[in-house]
Design a protein around this motif. Structure first.
Motif, PDB file in Angstrom:
ATOM      1  N   UNK A  83      37.655 -10.932  -0.128  1.00 48.89           N
ATOM      2  CA  UNK A  83      38.068 -10.832   1.272  1.00 48.89           C
ATOM      3  C   UNK A  83      39.552 -11.162   1.422  1.00 48.89           C
ATOM      4  N   UNK A  84      40.010 -12.218   0.748  1.00 53.68           N
ATOM      5  CA  UNK A  84      41.427 -12.591   0.819  1.00 53.68           C
ATOM      6  C   UNK A  84      42.306 -11.537   0.147  1.00 53.68           C
ATOM      7  N   UNK A  85      41.840 -11.032  -1.007  1.00 55.97           N
ATOM      8  CA  UNK A  85      42.596  -9.989  -1.713  1.00 55.97           C
ATOM      9  C   UNK A  85      42.713  -8.745  -0.834  1.00 55.97           C
ATOM     10  N   UNK A  86      41.609  -8.352  -0.215  1.00 53.02           N
ATOM     11  CA  UNK A  86      41.604  -7.155   0.629  1.00 53.02           C
ATOM     12  C   UNK A  86      42.526  -7.333   1.839  1.00 53.02           C
ATOM     13  N   UNK A  87      42.505  -8.515   2.430  1.00 52.16           N
ATOM     14  CA  UNK A  87      43.359  -8.769   3.597  1.00 52.16           C
ATOM     15  C   UNK A  87      44.833  -8.599   3.242  1.00 52.16           C
ATOM     16  N   UNK A  88      45.227  -9.140   2.084  1.00 50.59           N
ATOM     17  CA  UNK A  88      46.621  -8.998   1.649  1.00 50.59           C
ATOM     18  C   UNK A  88      46.949  -7.544   1.321  1.00 50.59           C
ATOM     19  N   UNK A  89      45.995  -6.835   0.689  1.00 47.07           N
ATOM     20  CA  UNK A  89      46.225  -5.435   0.332  1.00 47.07           C
ATOM     21  C   UNK A  89      46.385  -4.564   1.579  1.00 47.07           C
ATOM     22  N   UNK A 137      49.969  -1.648   5.575  1.00 45.96           N
ATOM     23  CA  UNK A 137      50.557  -1.529   6.916  1.00 45.96           C
ATOM     24  C   UNK A 137      52.068  -1.728   6.861  1.00 45.96           C
ATOM     25  N   UNK A 138      52.481  -2.734   6.094  1.00 44.49           N
ATOM     26  CA  UNK A 138      53.898  -3.073   6.020  1.00 44.49           C
ATOM     27  C   UNK A 138      54.716  -1.973   5.360  1.00 44.49           C
ATOM     28  N   UNK A 139      54.141  -1.330   4.338  1.00 49.66           N
ATOM     29  CA  UNK A 139      54.894  -0.329   3.570  1.00 49.66           C
ATOM     30  C   UNK A 139      54.659   1.095   4.062  1.00 49.66           C
ATOM     31  N   UNK A 140      53.845   1.253   5.098  1.00 45.76           N
ATOM     32  CA  UNK A 140      53.632   2.577   5.662  1.00 45.76           C
ATOM     33  C   UNK A 140      52.595   3.420   4.964  1.00 45.76           C
ATOM     34  N   UNK A 141      51.795   2.812   4.087  1.00 46.52           N
ATOM     35  CA  UNK A 141      50.782   3.579   3.373  1.00 46.52           C
ATOM     36  C   UNK A 141      49.606   3.960   4.269  1.00 46.52           C
ATOM     37  N   UNK A 158      48.100   3.736  -2.385  1.00 50.18           N
ATOM     38  CA  UNK A 158      48.008   2.565  -1.514  1.00 50.18           C
ATOM     39  C   UNK A 158      47.460   1.370  -2.290  1.00 50.18           C
ATOM     40  N   UNK A 159      47.617   0.205  -1.716  1.00 52.71           N
ATOM     41  CA  UNK A 159      47.075  -1.007  -2.347  1.00 52.71           C
ATOM     42  C   UNK A 159      45.577  -1.140  -2.108  1.00 52.71           C
ATOM     43  N   UNK A 189      40.874  -4.416  -7.391  1.00 50.71           N
ATOM     44  CA  UNK A 189      41.606  -3.178  -7.081  1.00 50.71           C
ATOM     45  C   UNK A 189      40.771  -1.911  -7.269  1.00 50.71           C
ATOM     46  N   UNK A 190      39.635  -2.016  -7.981  1.00 45.33           N
ATOM     47  CA  UNK A 190      38.784  -0.853  -8.239  1.00 45.33           C
ATOM     48  C   UNK A 190      37.596  -0.777  -7.280  1.00 45.33           C
TER      49      UNK A 190
END
Length: 498
Positions: free
Chosen positions: A20-26, A31-35, A95-96, A450-451
């Motif tokens: 959940x924490x990993x997904x929130x950061x991803x 959003x920040x990088x426009x993906x 995307x992340x 990530x997978x």
């Protein structure tokens, strides 16, 4: 200029302790990088977006108009694994988190439509019709499998992989394991689904597999390590069941590979279909019996009186990863698997296999793969030449094993690897401390996160098909449609498709 926000989010992602924490950061990174804009844009050269968009529109129309016959016909002849290249790993390299929204919506819509078709009752759409439709479609579409390689103590990485998948409901019903991977798969496979949670606690299992023998015992046993200690560790983790009994308890098709210790025998894939009465403990013990470290093992089976007896007492078996680390071909034939999730930890494989998915590594990675492939081909040719000119004996068997290692395939559709470091190799044949166990497991989880969305998207339809077949066979999901008019089909709409 340094992008501090990106750097902070990458640090949060790297240090995350749960998905959940990993997904929130991803998601914040996207959003920040426009993906997010890239995800919202259907177009891409990496898949046939026009085909997917057209088929999504068609399914939604049939569901909205409650046209069951057309929907059934449309799905039966047009639903295939990797349709339009939607399963391409390159689609998850931008995307992340996640991929094109159109792909997610298409897969979700299909899964919803299949579930509702299995539930609805209408004239001309009877339970036998449903069983044939879903049974044929499940065979046509194929299934997914989780494959756990060998790796000695590095195999603790597999536990973290299973933990990450289990927490998201993504552990396939078909698993294979070689050497260390056989122990993890057998541990999961001898427990009911609701009991797997207890295995996710690193303090709930026994991890002391190694004990060096005194030198006199080494000479007598022709092995360096104490096999009784390994047997004790396996008994502490794997319940004493046959493959058939384990399948009845867990519902998982566990496959364990073993290699012959002698000549004139092929490697074997042990499971509830090929060897239903074999005991899983001895199968895992044999698959973990690395030559030189442990002596080969005699398998045990259950006779017609339910008694434990030797299976072919003249034969001995050892490390499954020597000749069949990832039994892809036999899994295809036996279980109709066409999608493989691989957790690869073999120490002799990791330095020589690309850790990038196809299309992710660029020109440098492609050049490296080509060079390694050329070297492997040349080495295999030289070994084959030596094998054909040497008499059968110890040297010939050693070359045979080396050739098997070189010609094996060590990757699948989705690949999960640990990082290469001296610390990991230093601990490959040692009993890990609790701190090391937790570290191995967390690394397995972090490598899997990530997978996760790629695995979720690539397995949702096959999981839905198998669930529908299982529930229909049990007669638990048929329900009556409204009495007036045509049966109701609920339409799932996340956004409009132009």
């Amino acid at each position: 200029m340094v992008d501090r926000k990106k750097r902070e989010l990458l640090k949060e992602q790297k240090n995350a302790l749960d998905y959940a924490s990993w997904r929130e950061a991803a998601e914040a990174l996207d959003r920040h990088l426009g993906f997010d804009d890239w995800k919202a844009d259907d177009t891409s050269t990496d898949y046939d977006w026009r085909l997917i968009r057209a088929r999504l529109r068609q399914v939604r129309q049939y569901r909205a108009e409650r046209q069951i016959d057309k929907l059934v016909h449309h799905l039966r002849q047009g639903l295939h694994w990797n349709l339009g290249n939607t399963g391409s790993a390159s689609l998850y390299g931008y995307a992340y988190y996640g991929t094109k929204r159109l792909i997610h919506e298409y897969i979700t819509e299909i899964a919803e439509a299949l579930t509702e078709l299995s539930q609805i009752e209408a004239e001309g759409w009877t339970r036998p019709d449903k069983l044939k439709f879903f049974g044929d479609l499940a065979k046509s579409y194929g299934r997914s499998a989780l494959m756990l390689s060998g790796g000695a103590t590095l195999g603790l990485f597999h536990v973290g992989v299973v933990k990450a998948l289990y927490r998201e409901g993504l552990v396939p019903a078909i698993m294979s394991g070689s050497s260390a991977g056989s122990l993890v798969s057998a541990t999961v496979g001898t427990r009911a689904p609701e009991e797997v949670e207890e295995l996710l606690d690193p303090e709930a299992a026994y991890y002391h597999f190694w004990r060096i023998l005194p030198w006199r015992d080494m000479l007598r046993n022709r092995a360096v390590m104490d096999q009784n200690q390994l047997r004790k560790a396996i008994a502490a983790n794997v319940r004493d069941m046959t493959f058939e009994e384990a399948f009845a308890v867990s519902g998982r098709a566990i496959n364990i590979t073993v290699s012959p210790a002698g000549v004139n025998q092929p490697p074997r894939l042990l499971n509830h279909l090929t060897f239903p009465y074999l005991y899983m403990r001895e199968a895992a013990l044999a698959s973990c019996a690395v030559p030189v470290l442990f002596p080969p093992v005699m398998l045990m089976t259950q006779d017609e009186r339910k008694e434990r007896v030797p299976y072919m007492p003249l034969l001995r078996w050892n490390d499954g990863s020597l000749k069949s680390d990832l039994p892809i071909l036999r899994m295809r034939r036996l279980h109709n698997v066409n999608h493989f999730i691989v957790s690869q930890t073999n120490p002799h494989v990791l330095p020589f296999v690309s850790h990038h998915e196809p299309g992710e590594g660029g020109v440098v990675d492609a050049a490296r793969n080509y060079a390694l492939s050329s070297v492997r081909t040349q080495a295999k040719s030289l070994i084959d030449l030596a094998r054909h000119n040497l008499p059968v004996g110890t040297a010939h068997r050693a070359l045979d094993v080396t050739a098997s290692i070189l010609e094996q395939q060590y990757r699948g559709n989705v690949n999960i690897f640990p990082e290469i470091s001296l610390w990991r190799y230093a601990n490959v044949t040692s009993n890990p401390s609790m701190e090391s166990i937790k570290r191995f497991m967390l690394e397995g989880e972090r490598a899997t996160w990530p997978r996760i969305e790629m695995i979720r998207n690539q397995t949702l339809i096959s999981q839905t098909l198998n669930d529908c077949v299982e529930r229909l066979e049990k007669g638990t999901i048929t329900q009556r449609a409204p009495s007036r008019g045509k049966p109701e089909l609920r339409v799932v709409r996340n956004r409009q498709v132009p």
